[in-house]
Design an enzyme around this catalytic site. Sequence first.
Site, PDB file in Angstrom:
ATOM      1  N   PHE A 185      26.762  27.679  42.897  1.00 31.97           N
ATOM      2  CA  PHE A 185      27.343  28.213  41.669  1.00 31.97           C
ATOM      3  C   PHE A 185      26.663  29.514  41.249  1.00 31.97           C
ATOM      4  CE2 PHE A 185      26.993  28.573  37.055  1.00 31.97           C
ATOM      5  CZ  PHE A 185      28.307  28.446  36.619  1.00 31.97           C
ATOM      6  N   ASP A 186      25.343  29.546  41.281  1.00 24.46           N
ATOM      7  CA  ASP A 186      24.587  30.735  40.861  1.00 24.46           C
ATOM      8  C   ASP A 186      24.961  31.952  41.696  1.00 24.46           C
ATOM      9  OD1 ASP A 186      23.103  28.271  40.182  1.00 24.46           O
ATOM     10  OD2 ASP A 186      21.599  29.634  39.369  1.00 24.46           O
ATOM     11  N   THR A 187      24.972  31.761  43.019  1.00 22.29           N
ATOM     12  CA  THR A 187      25.280  32.871  43.913  1.00 22.29           C
ATOM     13  C   THR A 187      26.703  33.364  43.694  1.00 22.29           C
ATOM     14  OG1 THR A 187      23.757  31.996  45.585  1.00 22.29           O
ATOM     15  CG2 THR A 187      25.412  33.585  46.324  1.00 22.29           C
ATOM     16  N   TYR A 235      20.375  29.261  31.154  1.00 20.34           N
ATOM     17  CA  TYR A 235      19.914  27.950  31.608  1.00 20.34           C
ATOM     18  C   TYR A 235      18.547  28.083  32.239  1.00 20.34           C
ATOM     19  CZ  TYR A 235      20.284  27.941  36.782  1.00 20.34           C
ATOM     20  OH  TYR A 235      20.078  28.148  38.123  1.00 20.34           O
TER      21      TYR A 235
END
Length: 290
Positions: free
Chosen positions: A193-195, A101
């Site tokens: 979310f990424d972490t 993404y």
Amino acid sequence: MNATNAGGVRRRSVEIVVPVYNEAHVLADSIARLHAHLEDSFPFPFRITIADNASTDATWSVATDLTLRLPHVHAQRLEEKGRGRALKHVWSRSAADVVAYMDVDLSTGLEAFLPLVAPLLSGHSDLAIGSRLHRQSAVVRGARREFVSRSYNTLLKAGLGARFSDAQCGFKAVRAEVFRALAPHIEDTAWFFDTELLVLAQRNRLRIHEVPVDWTDDPDSRVDIVRTAVDDLLGMGRMLRSTLTGRTRVPAVPRRTSTPQVPAARTTTTASPVPTARPAGANAHLEYAS
């Protein structure tokens, strides 16, 4: 769906998701730039999916128009907000080998995209992240955001033992089979979310590849820095508790199998039928550029 090279070997594919919320004013230009870059210089089959996070402006209309004008662009509409929710939805259903993404503002230089996904396509690594904090990165942004970013990543190192340098850069990729194994264990649907994905990957001994990037701050960014920081701190606390109780261990995570591929020369192919926008969940039997 996936092309083969001259020797009949299936070529691995990539799906790039661009999550958007009320981005009608920049969406067409950004997707056109991304599509042109991939068509000109990306040597693997690809598709671009616009993930509309319940926009209330003309974003969905612009997205559906792009699917009619650009052959490898698709769109999905979600009725709830949340970048993490959009990524989890599209990535979990993707037929590609690698899912990625990037932010719609294209703040990260697109020349870093092939170095981002190549280690995943070759089987060398499991996840890849663009890092604005790498010593070789070239970053242009305000002092406030620089301070917040560095402080957050310092807290991750101190509190969660993070060995990755930039958790929140909007430029990431992961092997699809790895993501499908981790996805049920990711709780956050927004910015953390990424972490959470990266911490889970590290806890399960997956290899994370970092790429230095050229990055220019988007002055039109609508991220609420204070609220995001608070949510991130709460997420860190939750992840720490999960680590202490062993809930970050994921059984049967797919392991790397190195299968290097030499990119085949791009060839002209007969155009596929004009794609139409697809509702959320309709992600099967999709063509990729090759």
